[in-house]
Design a protein around this motif. Structure first.
Motif, PDB file in Angstrom:
ATOM      1  N   LEU A 209       0.875   7.352  -3.722  1.00 49.98           N
ATOM      2  CA  LEU A 209       1.025   6.959  -5.322  1.00 49.98           C
ATOM      3  C   LEU A 209       1.553   5.311  -5.233  1.00 49.98           C
ATOM      4  CD1 LEU A 209       3.585   9.657  -6.494  1.00 49.98           C
ATOM      5  CD2 LEU A 209       1.145   9.371  -7.038  1.00 49.98           C
ATOM      6  N   ALA A 210       1.978   4.725  -4.013  1.00 55.27           N
ATOM      7  CA  ALA A 210       2.060   3.323  -4.048  1.00 55.27           C
ATOM      8  C   ALA A 210       0.928   2.639  -3.609  1.00 55.27           C
ATOM      9  CB  ALA A 210       3.266   3.078  -2.880  1.00 55.27           C
ATOM     10  N   TRP A 211      -0.245   2.970  -3.491  1.00 58.11           N
ATOM     11  CA  TRP A 211      -1.336   2.446  -2.970  1.00 58.11           C
ATOM     12  C   TRP A 211      -2.065   2.068  -4.458  1.00 58.11           C
ATOM     13  CZ3 TRP A 211      -3.223  -0.593   0.220  1.00 58.11           C
ATOM     14  CH2 TRP A 211      -4.571  -0.947   0.301  1.00 58.11           C
ATOM     15  N   PRO A 212      -2.272   0.579  -4.508  1.00 56.19           N
ATOM     16  CA  PRO A 212      -3.067   0.187  -5.879  1.00 56.19           C
ATOM     17  C   PRO A 212      -4.491   1.059  -6.073  1.00 56.19           C
ATOM     18  CG  PRO A 212      -2.243  -1.599  -4.836  1.00 56.19           C
ATOM     19  CD  PRO A 212      -2.026  -0.658  -3.834  1.00 56.19           C
ATOM     20  N   GLY A 213      -4.966   1.169  -5.071  1.00 57.47           N
ATOM     21  CA  GLY A 213      -6.482   1.808  -5.299  1.00 57.47           C
ATOM     22  C   GLY A 213      -6.103   3.120  -6.040  1.00 57.47           C
TER      23      GLY A 213
ATOM     24  N   ALA B 189     -10.966   7.507   2.764  1.00 56.19           N
ATOM     25  CA  ALA B 189     -10.324   6.329   2.499  1.00 56.19           C
ATOM     26  C   ALA B 189     -10.466   5.701   1.048  1.00 56.19           C
ATOM     27  CB  ALA B 189     -10.946   5.304   3.824  1.00 56.19           C
ATOM     28  N   CYS B 190      -9.634   4.776   0.708  1.00 57.58           N
ATOM     29  CA  CYS B 190      -9.967   4.387  -0.641  1.00 57.58           C
ATOM     30  C   CYS B 190      -9.577   2.914  -0.377  1.00 57.58           C
ATOM     31  CB  CYS B 190      -8.728   4.961  -1.552  1.00 57.58           C
ATOM     32  SG  CYS B 190      -8.800   4.126  -3.266  1.00 57.58           S
ATOM     33  N   ASP B 191     -10.257   1.778  -0.860  1.00 60.07           N
ATOM     34  CA  ASP B 191      -9.691   0.401  -0.917  1.00 60.07           C
ATOM     35  C   ASP B 191      -8.781   0.324  -2.016  1.00 60.07           C
ATOM     36  OD1 ASP B 191     -11.249   0.036  -2.931  1.00 60.07           O
ATOM     37  OD2 ASP B 191     -12.745  -1.018  -1.864  1.00 60.07           O
ATOM     38  N   ARG B 192      -8.496  -1.208  -2.082  1.00 58.81           N
ATOM     39  CA  ARG B 192      -7.393  -1.584  -3.224  1.00 58.81           C
ATOM     40  C   ARG B 192      -7.915  -1.687  -4.373  1.00 58.81           C
ATOM     41  NH1 ARG B 192      -2.625  -4.144  -1.987  1.00 58.81           N
ATOM     42  NH2 ARG B 192      -2.279  -4.584   0.088  1.00 58.81           N
ATOM     43  N   SER B 193      -9.550  -1.671  -4.708  1.00 60.96           N
ATOM     44  CA  SER B 193     -10.206  -1.706  -5.849  1.00 60.96           C
ATOM     45  C   SER B 193     -10.196  -0.389  -6.555  1.00 60.96           C
ATOM     46  CB  SER B 193     -11.409  -2.361  -5.678  1.00 60.96           C
ATOM     47  OG  SER B 193     -12.391  -1.397  -5.136  1.00 60.96           O
TER      48      SER B 193
ATOM     49  N   LEU C 234      -7.407  -0.744   3.372  1.00 57.79           N
ATOM     50  CA  LEU C 234      -7.291   0.728   2.806  1.00 57.79           C
ATOM     51  C   LEU C 234      -6.239   1.652   3.188  1.00 57.79           C
ATOM     52  CD1 LEU C 234      -8.381   2.606   5.717  1.00 57.79           C
ATOM     53  CD2 LEU C 234     -10.347   1.113   5.402  1.00 57.79           C
ATOM     54  N   ARG C 235      -6.490   2.907   2.619  1.00 59.89           N
ATOM     55  CA  ARG C 235      -5.449   3.945   2.828  1.00 59.89           C
ATOM     56  C   ARG C 235      -6.230   5.130   2.643  1.00 59.89           C
ATOM     57  NH1 ARG C 235      -3.080  -0.130   3.666  1.00 59.89           N
ATOM     58  NH2 ARG C 235      -0.831  -0.548   3.265  1.00 59.89           N
ATOM     59  N   ILE C 236      -5.496   6.203   3.584  1.00 58.84           N
ATOM     60  CA  ILE C 236      -6.268   7.559   3.495  1.00 58.84           C
ATOM     61  C   ILE C 236      -5.441   8.322   2.165  1.00 58.84           C
ATOM     62  CG2 ILE C 236      -6.151   9.614   4.523  1.00 58.84           C
ATOM     63  CD1 ILE C 236      -8.177   7.694   5.659  1.00 58.84           C
ATOM     64  N   LEU C 237      -6.493   8.586   1.463  1.00 61.25           N
ATOM     65  CA  LEU C 237      -5.997   9.658   0.118  1.00 61.25           C
ATOM     66  C   LEU C 237      -6.385  11.093   0.878  1.00 61.25           C
ATOM     67  CD1 LEU C 237      -7.009   7.718  -2.897  1.00 61.25           C
ATOM     68  CD2 LEU C 237      -4.691   7.610  -1.465  1.00 61.25           C
ATOM     69  N   PRO C 238      -5.373  12.014   0.787  1.00 60.97           N
ATOM     70  CA  PRO C 238      -5.674  13.438   1.309  1.00 60.97           C
ATOM     71  C   PRO C 238      -6.432  14.207  -0.075  1.00 60.97           C
ATOM     72  CG  PRO C 238      -3.440  13.401   1.146  1.00 60.97           C
ATOM     73  CD  PRO C 238      -4.066  11.977   0.782  1.00 60.97           C
ATOM     74  N   PHE C 239      -7.579  14.995   0.162  1.00 59.40           N
ATOM     75  CA  PHE C 239      -7.973  15.887  -0.909  1.00 59.40           C
ATOM     76  C   PHE C 239      -8.168  17.038  -0.236  1.00 59.40           C
ATOM     77  CE2 PHE C 239      -9.165  11.706  -2.622  1.00 59.40           C
ATOM     78  CZ  PHE C 239      -9.034  11.939  -4.090  1.00 59.40           C
ATOM     79  N   ARG C 240      -7.483  18.145  -0.979  1.00 57.41           N
ATOM     80  CA  ARG C 240      -7.718  19.665  -0.600  1.00 57.41           C
ATOM     81  C   ARG C 240      -8.926  20.056  -0.885  1.00 57.41           C
ATOM     82  NH1 ARG C 240      -3.059  21.127  -1.995  1.00 57.41           N
ATOM     83  NH2 ARG C 240      -3.749  21.885  -3.941  1.00 57.41           N
ATOM     84  N   GLY C 241      -9.737  20.775  -0.131  1.00 58.83           N
ATOM     85  CA  GLY C 241     -10.870  21.546  -0.473  1.00 58.83           C
ATOM     86  C   GLY C 241     -10.419  23.167  -0.530  1.00 58.83           C
TER      87      GLY C 241
END
Length: 544
Positions: free
Chosen positions: A439-443, A495-499, A363-370
């Motif tokens: 951007l490099a993360w497939p998920g 967190a976002c997984d590969r799928s 998994l990777r952390i994707l940052p979302f701004r609120g």
């Protein structure tokens, strides 16, 4: 002087449980250490110094006490000696204490073998040889020395709660908490909306549901005991279209399954009775929801940590984690710590630290701004408490809503836009490394391909105040652009997984003597005391 005289020479006797029945004169009462791989002459003096760090009030101690003379010189000598041997103990090069299978009283002894036997053959040190058969605490050597050196990474509310629970479970533990910012609660803890979640949204049986309900009760009790401002004001979840009604029913089902009390469906008139300016075709009253100042809660956690002997180091970024046998090295920008265990509650940086011990982290952390607006003081009358829409089940976000703050005012928001930086709190902030990592993360590609239309709508609301106003008007039609002024913003570590699945539950990973908290979004603040206790219990169990 005989052993009997050395350890039990008092003006009066001791009871069978080792507690004093008379005055001890020049001697000091200390916890018994039933097994120690040193000669008796060493034990007589140097164990005394450990009383500073290992009081007999520990839960695992059975109130066994023996007597040792204590002096400043003896304490200093033990300190020097301990520094010379600590590496040998902490590296695990010495065998651990085992239960003596043949011992009549069943106490532990330190032995070369799995059990020393009744005659204690092979024992380097056995309390049966040296002491009368009194009841002694069942400590083993590994447990004693692992109480020295636990490192917690991250000064958010979860890191602080975990550190607090470790110290509460094992008083005297040498613990350091390392935070890269100059203040605690600098990111997610300090940028959230301050809502006390009651457990409405979460799948029954999930980590979120379990920890939210337990943490809710513990948080309220903590706030009452520590005089932290909070209020159980309740909230309503409002369906503004027929399409939202099935999901509102599902929320009610989950709330009941999670043990929420007082849930009630509302018709339009009942909605207006609670929130006169709110419009919807149906609503759900959630009376247990509330508001609190989470930075104040975090500050109180930190205060208690320092009172219990923990150290909090600010302004020190952790660069690397290294595992070396039973030890862990935490390398900071200017300092290095060695310990027996590490808990990483690194929030927005959690995956980067986790990958140092689990390179194939899935998994990777994707940052979302609120982003938030605030109601101007003249318009605050439009909202009494908390007003939420029915959330989109495809996203782990709750939608744009109204939140009355514990310190005054009403926040409106947040939206949820992909941030071009893990700490990109402003629209124009940009971090090349963070952006390339995402951007490099497939998920990420799969999330973008599936939800690009919704994502564009969020960006439109981010740059168009009028579009943001229209989203708010779904709940409170009277809201106008002039009622709003710019508010703050926060970054959610999602967190976002590969799928391409955005993880909707907490995620904890164990790598030997390291625990990584890889996904802990809302309601982690509400659940902080429950999560911290769970992590602390699991960590300490690893060190047995």
């Amino acid at each position: 002087m005989s052993l009997q005289h050395w350890f039990f020479s008092t003006s009066e006797s001791t009871g069978l449980n080792g507690t004093a029945t008379g005055h001890y004169g020049p001697f000091t009462v200390l916890p018994a250490l039933s097994c120690f791989p040193l000669r008796l002459s060493f034990l007589q003096r140097w164990t005394a110094w450990r009383s500073i760090f290992f009081p007999c009030s520990l839960s695992s101690c059975q109130e066994c006490r023996f007597l040792l003379p204590v002096s400043i010189t003896e304490r200093f000598l033990f300190c020097v000696f301990w520094c010379s041997i600590s590496e040998r103990f902490l590296s695990g090069s010495i065998s651990v204490s085992t239960q003596a299978t043949g011992c009549r009283t069943g106490i532990s002894c330190f032995s070369d073998e799995a059990g020393c036997g009744e005659d204690h053959a092979g024992a380097l040190f056995c309390s049966h040889k040296l002491f009368p058969p009194v009841i002694r605490p069942q400590f083993n050597l590994r447990q004693l020395f692992f109480m020295q050196g636990i490192i917690v990474i991250g000064g958010g509310i979860l890191g602080l709660s975990t550190a607090l629970h470790i110290l509460q479970a094992r008083p005297g533990t040498r613990l350091v908490l390392v935070e890269k910012e100059q203040t605690i609660a600098a990111h997610q803890t300090g940028h959230n909306s301050g809502v006390i979640h009651s457990g409405l949204y979460y799948k029954p049986g999930s980590l979120k549901a379990i920890n939210c309900r337990e943490g809710y009760d513990r948080l309220l009790r903590f706030c009452r005991e520590e005089n932290i401002r909070h209020e159980i004001c309740g909230k309503i979840v409002v369906a503004t279209s027929e399409q939202a009604l099935p999901q509102l029913q599902e929320l009610h089902r989950r709330g009941v399954a999670n043990g929420l009390q007082g849930l009630k469906f509302l018709n339009p008139a009942e909605i207006r009775d609670i929130e006169p300016h709110c419009t919807g075709i149906s609503g759900l009253l959630v009376p247990e929801a509330g508001i609190v100042d989470y930075p104040a809660v975090a500050e109180k956690y930190a205060e208690k940590i320092t009172e219990m002997g923990g150290e909090i180091v600010l302004g020190e970024r952790v660069e690397e984690i290294r595992q070396n046998g039973n030890q862990v090295e935490v390398i900071g920008a200017s300092r290095t710590w060695k310990g027996n265990a590490v808990v990483a509650c690194a929030g927005l940086q959690s995956d980067r630290l986790a990958r140092q011990t689990e390179p194939a982290l899935p998994l990777r952390i994707l940052p979302f701004r609120g982003e938030y607006y605030k109601l101007r003081p003249s318009s605050a009358r439009l909202v009494n408490h908390l007003i939420y829409p029915v959330p989109d089940p495809a996203f782990p976000f709750l939608g744009v809503h109204f939140t009355r703050m514990i310190n005054g005012g009403v926040e409106c928001g947040p939206n949820a836009v992909f941030a071009f930086g893990r700490e990109a709190y402003q629209k124009t902030d940009f971090n090349l490394r963070d952006t390339l990592d995402a951007l490099a993360w497939p998920g990420f590609h799969k999330v973008a391909a599936k939800h690009w239309r919704s994502g564009l709508g969020e960006y439109h609301r981010s740059f168009s105040k009028q579009a943001f106003v229209r989203a708010l008007q779904n709940l409170v039609p009277e809201i106008q652009a002039e009622d709003l002024e710019p508010g703050g913003s926060g970054i959610r570590a999602q967190a976002c997984d590969r799928s391409g699945k955005l993880l909707d539950d907490f995620d904890f990973r164990v790598s030997r003597n390291i625990i990584h908290v890889c996904n802990a979004p809302s309601p982690a603040a509400t659940a902080s005391l429950a999560i911290g206790k769970t992590i602390a219990d699991n960590l300490l169990s690893l060190l047995q």
